[in-house]
Enzyme design. Structure first.
Site, PDB file in Angstrom:
ATOM      1  N   GLY A  18       0.834  -1.210   0.000  1.00 30.89           N
ATOM      2  CA  GLY A  18       0.000   0.000   0.000  1.00 30.89           C
ATOM      3  C   GLY A  18       0.866   1.256   0.000  1.00 30.89           C
ATOM      4  N   GLY A 121       6.254  -2.813   2.897  1.00 29.48           N
ATOM      5  CA  GLY A 121       5.878  -3.338   4.205  1.00 29.48           C
ATOM      6  C   GLY A 121       6.323  -4.789   4.338  1.00 29.48           C
ATOM      7  N   THR A 145       5.135   1.877   6.125  1.00 25.12           N
ATOM      8  CA  THR A 145       3.715   1.620   6.367  1.00 25.12           C
ATOM      9  C   THR A 145       3.167   2.673   7.323  1.00 25.12           C
ATOM     10  OG1 THR A 145       2.049   0.189   7.410  1.00 25.12           O
ATOM     11  CG2 THR A 145       4.294  -0.153   8.131  1.00 25.12           C
ATOM     12  N   ASP A 147       1.017   1.980   9.322  1.00 25.08           N
ATOM     13  CA  ASP A 147       0.615   1.238  10.527  1.00 25.08           C
ATOM     14  C   ASP A 147       1.687   1.249  11.622  1.00 25.08           C
ATOM     15  OD1 ASP A 147      -1.590   0.597   8.992  1.00 25.08           O
ATOM     16  OD2 ASP A 147      -0.812  -1.375   8.425  1.00 25.08           O
ATOM     17  N   ARG A 182     -23.618  14.280  21.030  1.00 27.17           N
ATOM     18  CA  ARG A 182     -23.578  12.929  20.465  1.00 27.17           C
ATOM     19  C   ARG A 182     -22.304  12.196  20.882  1.00 27.17           C
ATOM     20  NH1 ARG A 182     -24.885  14.406  14.164  1.00 27.17           N
ATOM     21  NH2 ARG A 182     -27.106  14.800  14.422  1.00 27.17           N
ATOM     22  N   MET A 189      -7.250   3.230  10.614  1.00 24.81           N
ATOM     23  CA  MET A 189      -6.523   2.055  10.104  1.00 24.81           C
ATOM     24  C   MET A 189      -5.462   1.587  11.108  1.00 24.81           C
ATOM     25  SD  MET A 189      -5.973   2.747   6.064  1.00 24.81           S
ATOM     26  CE  MET A 189      -7.228   2.332   4.873  1.00 24.81           C
ATOM     27  N   HIS A 292      -8.883   5.677   3.507  1.00 22.56           N
ATOM     28  CA  HIS A 292      -7.640   5.978   2.797  1.00 22.56           C
ATOM     29  C   HIS A 292      -7.213   7.440   2.877  1.00 22.56           C
ATOM     30  CE1 HIS A 292      -8.638   2.009   1.317  1.00 22.56           C
ATOM     31  NE2 HIS A 292      -7.348   1.875   1.108  1.00 22.56           N
ATOM     32  N   ARG A 295      -3.877   7.579   4.218  1.00 20.13           N
ATOM     33  CA  ARG A 295      -2.699   7.242   3.411  1.00 20.13           C
ATOM     34  C   ARG A 295      -2.343   8.363   2.428  1.00 20.13           C
ATOM     35  NH1 ARG A 295      -3.649   1.284   2.321  1.00 20.13           N
ATOM     36  NH2 ARG A 295      -3.337   1.721   0.128  1.00 20.13           N
TER      37      ARG A 295
HETATM   38  O1  F6P Z   1      -1.109  -1.389   5.821  1.00 14.22           O
HETATM   39  C1  F6P Z   1      -1.624  -0.129   5.518  1.00 14.22           C
HETATM   40  C2  F6P Z   1      -3.117  -0.167   5.414  1.00 14.22           C
HETATM   41  O2  F6P Z   1      -3.556   1.140   5.102  1.00 14.22           O
HETATM   42  C3  F6P Z   1      -3.838  -0.723   6.634  1.00 14.22           C
HETATM   43  O3  F6P Z   1      -3.902   0.183   7.687  1.00 14.22           O
HETATM   44  C4  F6P Z   1      -5.161  -1.112   6.049  1.00 14.22           C
HETATM   45  O4  F6P Z   1      -5.760  -2.173   6.737  1.00 14.22           O
HETATM   46  C5  F6P Z   1      -4.786  -1.569   4.665  1.00 14.22           C
HETATM   47  O5  F6P Z   1      -3.538  -1.013   4.361  1.00 14.22           O
HETATM   48  C6  F6P Z   1      -5.766  -1.215   3.595  1.00 14.22           C
HETATM   49  O6  F6P Z   1      -5.295  -1.726   2.392  1.00 14.22           O
HETATM   50  P1  F6P Z   1      -6.038  -1.544   0.996  1.00 14.22           P
HETATM   51  O7  F6P Z   1      -5.668  -0.197   0.478  1.00 14.22           O
HETATM   52  O8  F6P Z   1      -5.524  -2.640   0.175  1.00 14.22           O
HETATM   53  O9  F6P Z   1      -7.499  -1.656   1.276  1.00 14.22           O
END
Ligand code: F6P
Length: 368
Positions: A18, A121, A145, A147, A182, A189, A292, A295
């Site tokens: 990713g 990764g 990553t 993560d 609320r 992620m 996303h 990311r």
């Molecule tokens: O490993 C990075 C990550 O963004 C994770 O946090 C998430 O679970 C995964 O990749 C999502 O991947 P994809 O873009 O393939 O759905």
């Protein structure tokens, strides 16, 4: 100038798995250091291991990396499929998995490449290790990553940017939470590690943080929310890692994707938790899945700097003959570790860490 032990003249570079903010900063550093320090030529493989398998590549010069430092994503493209040691091939109408790594080695030879830098990764780093072990191909891995879950490095680039995005989201969710009384649930992620949830939750002032490392019960989560209501705080912010699990339960899987480096696509726990909170507390509860967005975008200065240090070190270490290794951050230094030590083991949030303790002492609930 360090000696070029291996007489390396041309290196290959690829980004796998990713995307993560900072990939372009690594590519830029690799190209600049390789050209300026060692006079190397560089070949970039397109779309990660897909490009390596299909021999799709391009020459990279300094002019190709101009202006990419602040850009998210990767100018080389990437996929989280295409493992050459386990590659899906159609035979008699059925998918069978084959080892086509020999083809990859032929492609590398046809490009005149002496060494390869693999930025990725765990899945990508395992392939790097196999290429080194099986074929003695001089490789070096660069951990990437959002993560932050790769063993053997204190940090991966991409994490800081994802954390910043998640923290901004929590700040914004506070507005509606407070105005409408609320509960706002934010799913972030992180796969099987709770780094993004823990750090953004603390930075954003969440009331409940659910991470994979600490199984939760919904009773404890609701207890915290009800306690806040009794104290006159009519809203709560709950940050849930996508890999969070209830005690005795399972992760919530959105989809199984065969052939992917990570076949289980996680997601959905936020909605499960939100529904249960509303049902049990009677407080209107909404869920936001950040997805996303974490990311994307321009890397933070921290990620740009770490990525630049990793990219420069990757070239330097290759030229010193440190093959089969992964560059890593051993605060405050950049070092390297054998890929065999770096892959397969996950880096989770240590339960005894001062941050977990401080969060608890500040009254944040982990649902346990
Ligand atoms: O490993 C990075 C990550 O963004 C994770 O946090 C998430 O679970 C995964 O990749 C999502 O991947 P994809 O873009 O393939 O759905």
């Amino acid at each position: 100038m360090p000696r070029n032990k291996a007489q390396i003249k041309r290196i290959g570079v690829l980004t796998g798995g990713g995307d993560a903010p900072g990939l372009n900063a690594v590519i830029r550093a690799v190209v600049k250091v390789a050209v300026r320090e060692y006079g190397l030529s560089i070949i970039g493989f397109i779309d990660g291991f897909g490009g390596l398998i299909e021999n799709r590549a391009r020459r990279m010069a300094e002019k190709d990396v101009v202006g990419i430092l602040p850009r998210g994503g990767t100018i080389l493209g990437t996929t989280n499929r295409d493992n050459p040691f386990h590659y899906p091939v159609k035979e008699d109408g059925k998918i069978v998995y084959k080892d086509i790594s020999g083809q990859v080695m032929d492609n590398i030879a046809s490009q005149g490449i002496d060494a390869l830098i693999i930025i990725g990764g765990d899945g990508s780093l395992k392939i790097a290790l196999e290429l080194w072990k099986r074929y003695n191909l001089p490789v070096i891995g660069v951990p990437k990553t959002i993560d932050n879950d790769i063993a053997a490095t204190d940090r991966t680039f991409g994490f800081d940017t994802a954390l910043t995005t998640a923290t901004e989201a929590i700040d914004k969710l506070h507005t509606t939470a407070e105005s409408h009384h609320r509960v706002m649930v934010l799913e972030v992620m992180g796969r099987y590690a709770g780094w993004i949830a823990l750090h953004s939750g603390v930075a954003g002032g969440a009331d409940v943080i659910l991470i994979p490392e600490i199984p939760f019960t919904i009773e404890k989560v609701c207890e915290k929310i009800t306690e806040r209501k009794k104290a006159g705080k009519h809203f709560s912010i709950v940050v849930v890692a996508e890999g969070a699990v209830p005690v005795g339960g399972q992760v919530v899987v959105k989809k199984v994707v065969e052939g992917s480096f990570e076949p289980l696509r996680l997601g959905g726990i936020g909605s499960v938790v939100a529904e249960q909170i509303e049902e049990r507390t009677g407080i209107e509860t909404r869920v936001t899945i950040l997805g996303h967005l974490q990311r994307g975008g321009s890397p933070t200065p921290f990620d740009r700097i770490l990525a630049t240090r990793f990219g420069a070190a990757a070239v330097n270490f290759l030229m010193e003959g440190r093959y089969g290794e992964m560059v890593c951050l051993r605060t405050p230094d950049i070092g390297s570790v054998p890929l065999a030590e770096a892959t397969g083991a996950m880096r989770c949030v240590p339960l005894g860490s001062d941050l977990v303790r401080a969060a608890r002492e500040m009254g944040i609930s982990f649902g346990d």
